[in-house]
Design a protein around this motif. Structure first.
Motif, mmCIF file in Angstrom:
data_model
loop_
_atom_site.group_PDB
_atom_site.id
_atom_site.type_symbol
_atom_site.label_atom_id
_atom_site.label_comp_id
_atom_site.label_asym_id
_atom_site.label_seq_id
_atom_site.Cartn_x
_atom_site.Cartn_y
_atom_site.Cartn_z
ATOM 1 N N PRO A 316 43.736 29.218 38.756
ATOM 2 C CA PRO A 316 43.385 30.628 38.955
ATOM 3 C C PRO A 316 44.251 31.309 40.008
ATOM 4 O O PRO A 316 44.598 30.708 41.039
ATOM 5 N N PRO A 317 44.617 32.556 39.794
ATOM 6 C CA PRO A 317 45.261 33.347 40.849
ATOM 7 C C PRO A 317 44.229 33.777 41.880
ATOM 8 O O PRO A 317 43.017 33.621 41.671
ATOM 9 N N ASP A 318 44.697 34.280 42.988
ATOM 10 C CA ASP A 318 43.802 34.903 43.961
ATOM 11 C C ASP A 318 44.197 36.376 44.097
ATOM 12 O O ASP A 318 45.114 36.855 43.420
ATOM 13 N N ILE A 319 43.520 37.104 44.967
ATOM 14 C CA ILE A 319 43.794 38.529 45.137
ATOM 15 C C ILE A 319 45.243 38.765 45.547
ATOM 16 O O ILE A 319 45.923 39.667 45.031
ATOM 17 N N THR A 320 45.742 37.947 46.472
ATOM 18 C CA THR A 320 47.109 38.121 46.956
ATOM 19 C C THR A 320 48.130 37.914 45.843
ATOM 20 O O THR A 320 49.115 38.656 45.727
ATOM 21 N N PHE A 321 47.885 36.907 44.997
ATOM 22 C CA PHE A 321 48.814 36.641 43.892
ATOM 23 C C PHE A 321 48.829 37.814 42.912
ATOM 24 O O PHE A 321 49.894 38.270 42.491
ATOM 25 N N VAL A 322 47.652 38.299 42.548
ATOM 26 C CA VAL A 322 47.582 39.444 41.627
ATOM 27 C C VAL A 322 48.227 40.670 42.262
ATOM 28 O O VAL A 322 48.930 41.450 41.590
ATOM 29 N N ASN A 323 48.028 40.843 43.551
ATOM 30 C CA ASN A 323 48.642 41.969 44.252
ATOM 31 C C ASN A 323 50.168 41.902 44.184
ATOM 32 O O ASN A 323 50.835 42.917 43.949
#
Length: 534
Positions: A316-323
């Motif tokens: 899974p990605p996290d918020i920082t990765f999606v950002n």
């Protein structure tokens, strides 16, 4: 020489970072390194994913096998650990080296998890209670071949009768004992969901805290409880309440909520596509200024994030990765920063949720935790934080079998209670996950308590919450007779009288039914939390 004898003679050395955590755990708990190390392996074995192998030079603490896995009364405990590690891996261990590497991996992950557990607890006492609560429940593990529902049913086998969650609600004039309700009695009530409405100062928070404590006193240790503190943080600051329910407090921003916003049970293309669309829907309902183009960019960024991590051990990605992916897409398409990029910038900067660099997975299972989540200082990020928590709770719930119902008593096992303060801010956001927990939670053993300023809030254009809430209590508030008539099911004349009465009620006074629309409406004085502990 047997496998376990070989690895008993080995030396076990950890990384410098893990060694520092072992030292800190030992210092704060006064437990020996070998005790903490065995506990760390047990803690890691609760997680469904295989821990990453530890590679490279290790310069931390060292334990000899004979110390790590002590012999007591001429009986070695090492074979038990090897058997558990093999069972967790789902295969027969072929060599000394394979078993050794897995033990080292579980040791390191377990130290990370214990360190996070201790850091997230107010003190050592709460830390121990948290570990005891984890030990009381068999964790849910995925199986690659067996049906997950069948596996979970096997794990859910319980002994003894289901406990009755009987709660004192209010004292009726002229009656010595307060009237009570049993939240999990399926013979009388269709569900355990609760609605409490009342203006500030009416006593609704006192009633909610009392219900929470009364329920947790009677519930199994494995029953979870999550209280989302929206308005003032006064619930999170009530040390007596926190001690009574054995909760961990998360005050945001400042602490990190150990949940993964983009964790899924399945990472197939269909599951990822659906998750991206669900996120788009939730964010659009929360942030009405996101236009069609921004919504499309959000879906694209989420799907591309999963795609980029398809071969990564941590899926899974996290918020920082999606950002980062979102920023990349905006640059590629020559788009200027806007409200969507600003939202993800703020979410990333606050570090509210689990991150890929944390070194440990999110807390699982979530529904067994006892948390008070204080979001009152988050401003415009309150709702998205709460909905991220609710979404992950819903995803867990969907994968569970129906909870046990005692055939003799009709009592249903309650797995988790979710309290949502100032619910009016959530009810109007058309959140499919909150609606799903309320609609489907009855058979899964979930009970929801919604605290709101007015009974008018429970009827929304897309979802009538009043039809789903079994227990409704109205404290002092300004409301219209139609809302009273809809919520309590009384006639027009009675609803007009009650609406007038509600506008004049003193604090800690209210009206409501003991459950079900066939029981009479009664006026009562609330049994507040402080009377339970005075």
């Amino acid at each position: 020489m047997p496998l376990t004898t070989q690895i008993l003679m080995r030396r076990y050395k950890c990384t410098e970072q893990a060694g520092n955590k072992l030292t800190e755990l030992s210092t704060k708990t006064s437990w020996r390194d070998d005790i903490i190390s065995r506990l760390a392996i047990a803690r890691s074995l609760r997680e469904s994913e295989t821990p990453p192998l530890i590679k490279g030079t290790r310069k931390g603490k060292e334990l000899q096998g004979g110390t790590f896995f002590k012999w007591q009364d001429d009986t070695a405990i090492l074979p038990w650990f090897v058997a558990l590690v093999a069972e967790h891996a789902g295969k027969r261990l072929q060599s000394d080296e394979e078993a050794y590497d897995l033990i080292i991996a579980h040791w390191h992950r377990g130290l990370d998890l214990l360190h996070e557990d201790l850091k997230g607890s107010p003190g050592v006492h709460d830390f121990v209670l948290k570990l005891a609560r984890m030990a009381s429940e068999i964790p849910n593990r995925k199986s690659s071949k067996a049906s997950s529902a069948t596996t979970m049913k096997q794990h859910e086998v319980r002994t003894g009768r289901v406990r009755a969650l009987t709660i004192p609600i209010g004292k009726v004039a002229g009656v010595k004992d307060p009237f009570t309700v049993t939240l999990n009695d399926t013979r009388i009530h269709s569900n355990g969901h609760i609605a409490i409405s009342g203006m500030s100062g009416s006593g609704k928070t006192q009633l909610a805290k009392q219900i929470a404590v009364s329920a947790m006193r009677r519930a199994d240790p494995s029953t979870g409880m999550i209280f989302i503190d929206y308005a003032k943080g006064d619930v999170a600051q009530d040390r007596k309440f926190i001690e009574e329910i054995g909760a961990t407090v998360y005050q945001l921003p400042g602490t990190q909520l150990p949940i993964g916003p983009f964790h899924l049970r399945d990472y197939s293309l269909e599951a990822v596509t659906l998750a991206a669309e669900e996120k788009r829907e939730v964010y659009t309902n929360l942030f009405r200024n996101l236009g069609p183009k921004q919504q499309g960019m959000l879906v694209q960024a989420i799907r591309l994030s999963y795609q980029r991590l398809a071969e990564d051990p941590i899926r899974p990605p996290d918020i920082t990765f999606v950002n980062c992916i979102l920023q990349e897409l905006y640059e590629t398409n020559a788009l200027q920063p806007d409200s969507l990029t600003e939202l993800f910038r703020r979410l990333s900067a606050y570090r509210l949720f689990w991150g890929r660099g944390d070194g440990s997975p999110p807390t699982s299972p979530l529904y067994t935790q006892r948390w008070v989540v204080d979001i009152h200082e988050l401003g415009g990020l309150k709702e998205v934080t709460a909905f991220t928590l609710i979404e992950q709770l819903y995803r867990e719930m969907r994968g569970l079998p129906e909870s046990e119902v005692d055939s003799e008593s009709g009592l249903r096992q309650i797995r988790c209670m979710l309290f949502i303060d100032e619910a009016q801010y959530y009810l109007r956001c058309k959140n499919r996950f909150l609606q799903g927990i309320i609609r489907e939670g009855r058979s899964k053993g979930f009970a929801i308590a919604l605290l709101s300023q007015s009974p008018d809030d429970f009827e929304q254009p897309d979802f009538d919450y009043t039809e789903q809430l079994e227990f409704t209590y109205m404290l002092a508030c300004k409301t219209k007779p139609k809302a009273v008539q809809r919520v309590l099911g009384v006639d027009a004349a009675e609803s007009k009288r009650l609406a007038t009465e509600l506008g004049k009620l003193e604090p800690l006074h209210g009206v409501g039914r003991r459950g079900g629309r066939t029981s009479p409406v009664e006026s009562f004085r609330v049994v507040p939390f402080y009377e339970l502990t005075s």
